[in-house]
Design an enzyme around this catalytic site. Sequence first.
Site, PDB file in Angstrom:
ATOM      1  CD  GLN A   1      12.448  -3.213   3.293  1.00 27.00           C
ATOM      2  OE1 GLN A   1      12.118  -2.868   2.174  1.00 27.00           O
ATOM      3  NE2 GLN A   1      11.867  -2.737   4.394  1.00 27.00           N
TER       4      GLN A   1
ATOM      5  CG  ASP B   1       9.208  -0.508   5.956  1.00 24.65           C
ATOM      6  OD1 ASP B   1       9.917  -1.117   5.141  1.00 24.65           O
ATOM      7  OD2 ASP B   1       8.094  -0.917   6.329  1.00 24.65           O
TER       8      ASP B   1
ATOM      9  CB  SER C   1       9.355  -5.429   4.839  1.00 26.14           C
ATOM     10  OG  SER C   1       9.120  -4.147   4.294  1.00 26.14           O
TER      11      SER C   1
END
Length: 291
Positions: free
Chosen positions: A283, A209, A233
Amino acid sequence: MTEPTPEQLATELVDLLDVEELDTDLYRGKVGNDGFGRVFGGQVIGQALQAAQRSTDAPKIAHSLHAYFMRPGAEELPIIYRVVRDFDGRSFATRRVIAMQKGQPILNMACSLQTPEGGLAHQDAMPDVPPPEELKSDRELRLAMMDEIPERFRHQFLRPRMIEIRPVTPRSWLHPVKQEPRQSSWFRVVAPIGDDAAMHRAILAYASDMSLLGTASLAHGVSWMTHKLQSTSLDHSVWLHEDFRADDWLLYTTDSPWAGHARGFNRGKIYARDGRLVASCAQEGLMRLRE
């Protein structure tokens, strides 16, 4: 103030992702100290993956996870993880993990685990990039521009990190320009962490991430340090293909094929130094420009 050693930072990361079992299928994640006020998404993903792994007997190991972020997590509060055992088969097991603070879910994650077996195999080739020894660390690059960094960002921007990153093509946070939305960087835990394979998988999920969300913004020449850019996110997926060590250098290559409607979509591939594709990521994140 004395900076922590690499060994202390690595121990801190392992401790952060080592969830505590409160009861059957109920776990508690430790509080982080990023200092941003909200929990880093990678921390929640890594802790949720650990909860799923702890609820599943060997030899099944995690091979994929799919998570949705719903609310920002409060950094000063521990996170409770409730595991739901949806399926336990001979080859596969499926878990749902609900991450909660103050009784409200902040993340839902589905995780699949498989008993290892052989099969047909192929993979994308690893890109030809300089080795990490020839590159400066992200922190070295940031320290070189220390005088330009606004005071309100300086402490967090320059603090020692548990994950060392060495970008192949460093981006400019203070003077962003429009460029192709793709980037590559080497990363690893700053010191050895032992041989617990489940912990190495959790750390990869944590680190996945760190470079993905900002890839889409490269095409537009914007940065959270210089623009009123709201980004976070929305969802995150990781597929774990091969064994690896998170304290050895891993190459993270990312690209963004699309952005629109205040969202940016990003993809990533993670390679071990020997060229094996060990993980893939995807993502979608909020990318809202408020000028």
